[in-house]
Design a protein around this motif. Structure first.
Motif, PDB file in Angstrom:
ATOM      1  N   GLY A 270       0.806  -1.154  -0.023  1.00 57.70           N
ATOM      2  CA  GLY A 270       0.013  -0.143   0.197  1.00 57.70           C
ATOM      3  C   GLY A 270       0.920   1.262  -0.014  1.00 57.70           C
ATOM      4  N   VAL A 271       1.875   1.146   0.608  1.00 61.64           N
ATOM      5  CA  VAL A 271       2.871   2.508   0.939  1.00 61.64           C
ATOM      6  C   VAL A 271       3.513   2.583  -0.546  1.00 61.64           C
ATOM      7  N   THR A 272       3.881   1.391  -1.325  1.00 56.58           N
ATOM      8  CA  THR A 272       4.485   1.734  -2.623  1.00 56.58           C
ATOM      9  C   THR A 272       3.389   2.362  -3.746  1.00 56.58           C
ATOM     10  N   ALA A 273       2.089   1.885  -3.484  1.00 57.03           N
ATOM     11  CA  ALA A 273       1.113   2.290  -4.446  1.00 57.03           C
ATOM     12  C   ALA A 273       0.979   3.844  -3.952  1.00 57.03           C
ATOM     13  N   ALA A 274       0.884   4.262  -2.791  1.00 58.31           N
ATOM     14  CA  ALA A 274       0.722   5.731  -2.443  1.00 58.31           C
ATOM     15  C   ALA A 274       1.901   6.651  -3.072  1.00 58.31           C
ATOM     16  N   VAL A 275       3.197   5.883  -3.127  1.00 56.01           N
ATOM     17  CA  VAL A 275       4.317   6.711  -3.708  1.00 56.01           C
ATOM     18  C   VAL A 275       4.223   6.839  -5.116  1.00 56.01           C
ATOM     19  N   GLU A 276       3.598   5.765  -5.784  1.00 58.16           N
ATOM     20  CA  GLU A 276       3.388   5.713  -7.132  1.00 58.16           C
ATOM     21  C   GLU A 276       2.332   6.624  -7.489  1.00 58.16           C
ATOM     22  N   PHE A 277       1.352   6.864  -6.624  1.00 61.36           N
ATOM     23  CA  PHE A 277       0.266   7.743  -6.893  1.00 61.36           C
ATOM     24  C   PHE A 277       0.828   9.163  -6.923  1.00 61.36           C
ATOM     25  N   LEU A 278       1.733   9.433  -5.953  1.00 56.41           N
ATOM     26  CA  LEU A 278       2.187  10.688  -5.744  1.00 56.41           C
ATOM     27  C   LEU A 278       3.083  11.101  -7.035  1.00 56.41           C
ATOM     28  N   ALA A 279       3.762  10.093  -7.610  1.00 57.91           N
ATOM     29  CA  ALA A 279       4.769  10.475  -8.616  1.00 57.91           C
ATOM     30  C   ALA A 279       3.906  10.701  -9.975  1.00 57.91           C
ATOM     31  N   GLY A 280       2.734  10.442  -9.775  1.00 60.47           N
ATOM     32  CA  GLY A 280       1.681  10.728 -11.252  1.00 60.47           C
ATOM     33  C   GLY A 280       1.019  11.988 -11.271  1.00 60.47           C
ATOM     34  N   LEU A 281       1.470  12.731 -10.088  1.00 60.23           N
ATOM     35  CA  LEU A 281       0.682  14.221  -9.942  1.00 60.23           C
ATOM     36  C   LEU A 281       1.293  15.082 -10.779  1.00 60.23           C
ATOM     37  N   GLY A 282       0.677  16.180 -10.963  1.00 56.75           N
ATOM     38  CA  GLY A 282       1.424  17.206 -11.525  1.00 56.75           C
ATOM     39  C   GLY A 282       1.709  17.225 -12.949  1.00 56.75           C
ATOM     40  N   ASP A 283       2.447  18.083 -13.721  1.00 54.14           N
ATOM     41  CA  ASP A 283       2.609  17.898 -15.134  1.00 54.14           C
ATOM     42  C   ASP A 283       3.184  16.650 -15.413  1.00 54.14           C
ATOM     43  N   ALA A 284       2.957  16.332 -16.857  1.00 51.22           N
ATOM     44  CA  ALA A 284       3.649  15.091 -17.134  1.00 51.22           C
ATOM     45  C   ALA A 284       5.337  15.202 -17.288  1.00 51.22           C
ATOM     46  N   ALA A 285       6.007  14.295 -16.515  1.00 48.45           N
ATOM     47  CA  ALA A 285       7.426  14.252 -16.517  1.00 48.45           C
ATOM     48  C   ALA A 285       8.033  13.857 -18.006  1.00 48.45           C
ATOM     49  N   PRO A 286       9.311  14.400 -18.518  1.00 50.22           N
ATOM     50  CA  PRO A 286       9.867  14.051 -19.595  1.00 50.22           C
ATOM     51  C   PRO A 286      10.078  12.793 -19.691  1.00 50.22           C
ATOM     52  N   ALA A 287      10.008  11.958 -20.788  1.00 53.17           N
ATOM     53  CA  ALA A 287      10.248  10.606 -21.202  1.00 53.17           C
ATOM     54  C   ALA A 287      11.487  10.066 -20.425  1.00 53.17           C
ATOM     55  N   GLY A 288      11.286   9.091 -19.856  1.00 54.17           N
ATOM     56  CA  GLY A 288      12.639   8.438 -19.262  1.00 54.17           C
ATOM     57  C   GLY A 288      12.797   8.974 -17.978  1.00 54.17           C
ATOM     58  N   ALA A 289      12.114   9.938 -17.251  1.00 54.94           N
ATOM     59  CA  ALA A 289      12.244  10.340 -16.033  1.00 54.94           C
ATOM     60  C   ALA A 289      12.219   9.386 -15.165  1.00 54.94           C
ATOM     61  N   SER A 290      12.956   9.128 -14.254  1.00 54.83           N
ATOM     62  CA  SER A 290      12.904   8.207 -12.890  1.00 54.83           C
ATOM     63  C   SER A 290      11.742   8.816 -11.813  1.00 54.83           C
ATOM     64  N   ARG A 291      11.447   7.520 -11.216  1.00 52.82           N
ATOM     65  CA  ARG A 291      10.498   7.885 -10.223  1.00 52.82           C
ATOM     66  C   ARG A 291      10.620   8.869  -9.427  1.00 52.82           C
ATOM     67  N   ARG A 292      12.091   9.095  -8.885  1.00 46.53           N
ATOM     68  CA  ARG A 292      12.504  10.218  -8.028  1.00 46.53           C
ATOM     69  C   ARG A 292      12.406  11.444  -8.490  1.00 46.53           C
ATOM     70  N   GLU A 293      12.681  11.482  -9.793  1.00 51.62           N
ATOM     71  CA  GLU A 293      12.452  12.826 -10.725  1.00 51.62           C
ATOM     72  C   GLU A 293      11.048  13.159 -10.786  1.00 51.62           C
ATOM     73  N   ARG A 294      10.075  12.179 -10.929  1.00 49.88           N
ATOM     74  CA  ARG A 294       8.631  12.495 -11.007  1.00 49.88           C
ATOM     75  C   ARG A 294       8.264  12.985  -9.719  1.00 49.88           C
ATOM     76  N   LEU A 295       8.792  12.536  -8.530  1.00 51.10           N
ATOM     77  CA  LEU A 295       8.157  12.659  -7.275  1.00 51.10           C
ATOM     78  C   LEU A 295       8.700  14.361  -6.948  1.00 51.10           C
ATOM     79  N   ILE A 296       9.784  14.403  -7.467  1.00 49.02           N
ATOM     80  CA  ILE A 296      10.194  15.928  -7.166  1.00 49.02           C
ATOM     81  C   ILE A 296       9.355  17.061  -8.010  1.00 49.02           C
ATOM     82  N   ARG A 297       9.026  16.590  -9.020  1.00 53.92           N
ATOM     83  CA  ARG A 297       8.062  17.444 -10.074  1.00 53.92           C
ATOM     84  C   ARG A 297       6.731  17.527  -9.371  1.00 53.92           C
ATOM     85  N   SER A 298       6.194  16.472  -9.171  1.00 55.00           N
ATOM     86  CA  SER A 298       5.031  16.362  -8.307  1.00 55.00           C
ATOM     87  C   SER A 298       5.016  17.205  -7.061  1.00 55.00           C
TER      88      SER A 298
END
Length: 404
Positions: free
Chosen positions: A266-294
């Protein structure tokens, strides 16, 4: 970066009730994806972790997935991610283990800004070891906890400094990185309560200088549990009580008994959910990079709402805002002259608005603000809150205060 709360609201079944949830500091609502991950993991196949069967591998994947997700969220190493029942439990465990090396003459620093979970465990551990507790006070007029406030109680005898990264009562975000440099200059460890900070900022444990950083998943859309991040090399120097047959490896030596694989999923799913928020990240962006943008997008959204909320509250007669620090989370503590905030909370609840009143375990902070043990009305924003909900809250408070 942009974020529209309306895009994520359908993901939260609880929001369909029509209730406006302003209790984010006490715990966020849970998206369907998190509940589904917990259910699918729990219904298996599932068994004790291993690699010999599908059920064993599912358990193993839940654990490794959890460590990887939290390492990405916190900017930490996977081997430094420790699972715990709660942030309180993890802090007690570390206090008990670290204090085994303390004695008379040693000192521990705690602050009046903190949640009791980052005060009492250290005080009790120090008392058992014969060490001295030193208190750092914040300025009740501004809500600020400064580096000089910590320096005033620091010495060459200080073994550990415990400080919050964000007050769960008034939102103050102290200068943790500067406090870390100060603590390390006298050889002290820094234990950071990041429970209220993690939902509202992009966390980088190394940049903060935290030797230990603790947070709670249910504050950022996950299930009820705690997570501690630290450098694996530091964890390897600490020997908590454990069963003889249980693993002596890090981080497993700190995790007692069979792990709750479904909660970790469930924690992993929550982190994935957070990583998907905000503007679309550049192709190939890591989950860490997507989390920062979010995180950047969510912070902008919450700050915009906070500005509207505080401006509206300031217009209410007798309203006194206690959240005043220059840098703070979207968390507002307010009291009203001549009115009990518990009554205000009950009035709001009848209108389908959840904004609890109290001191919320930040007992020392509430007392230092002159509010005693009663605290005030705490309005805490979360990413799914909207401008319309803020307007609804303010309108309900005007009715409570009999403003026409």
């Amino acid at each position: 970066m942009t974020f529209d709360a309306q895009t994520i609201r359908p993901s939260f079944p609880a929001l369909a009730t029509g209730t406006a949830f302003f209790d984010g500091p006490g715990g966020t609502q849970t998206p369907l994806a998190v509940g589904s991950a917990i259910a699918s993991t729990l219904t298996g196949p599932l068994s004790i972790r291993g690699t010999g069967s599908t059920s064993q591998q599912n358990a193993e994947d839940a654990v490794t997935g959890f460590r990887s997700a939290m390492a990405d969220l916190l900017g930490a190493e996977e081997r430094g991610i420790v699972y715990g029942r709660s942030a309180t439990q993890l802090t007690y465990d570390l206090a008990n283990a670290l204090s085994a090396g303390w004695g008379p003459g040693d000192e521990v620093v705690v602050t009046r800004l903190d949640h009791d979970a980052n005060i009492r465990p250290w005080m009790q551990a120090a008392d058992r070891a014969g060490a001295t507790v030193r208190w750092a006070d914040f300025d009740p007029a501004t809500g600020e906890l400064s580096v000089p406030d910590i320096a005033a109680v620091l010495s060459e005898r200080t073994r550990l400094v415990a400080v919050t990264a964000a007050s769960n009562l008034i939102g103050t975000r102290p200068p943790v990185a500067a406090i870390a440099r100060l603590a390390h200059s006298v050889g002290a460890l820094l234990y950071v309560d990041g429970v209220h900070y993690t939902p509202h900022a992009s966390v980088d444990v190394a940049a903060l200088g935290a030797d230990f950083f603790v947070c709670s998943a249910y504050k950022f859309f996950g299930p009820h549990c705690g997570i501690l991040a630290s450098a694996p090399a530091l964890l390897e120097t600490i020997y908590p009580d454990k069963l003889v047959p249980s693993s002596d490896q890090v981080p497993e030596r700190f995790e007692l008994g069979t792990l709750p694989y479904e909660t970790m999923a469930g924690v992993t799913a929550a982190v994935e959910f957070l990583a998907g928020l905000g503007d679309a990240a550049p192709a190939g962006a890591s989950r860490r990079e997507r989390l920062i943008r979010s995180s950047q997008a969510l912070e902008h959204h919450e700050e915009t709402l906070r500005g509207k909320l505080e401006a509206g509250l300031a217009e209410l007669p007798g309203a006194r805002l206690h959240s005043r620090a220059a840098v703070r989370t979207p968390t507002v503590l307010v009291t009203f002259t001549g009115h009990d905030t518990a009554d205000a909370s009950r009035h709001l609840c009848k209108q389908g608005i959840l904004a609890p009143a109290g001191s919320f375990y930040a007992l020392e902070a509430s007392r230092h603000l002159g509010l005693g043990d009663r605290g005030g009305l705490r309005i805490g924003l979360a990413p799914y809150n909207t401008v319309d909900e803020v307007a609804r809250l303010l309108a309900a408070l005007r009715v409570f205060l009999r403003v026409t």
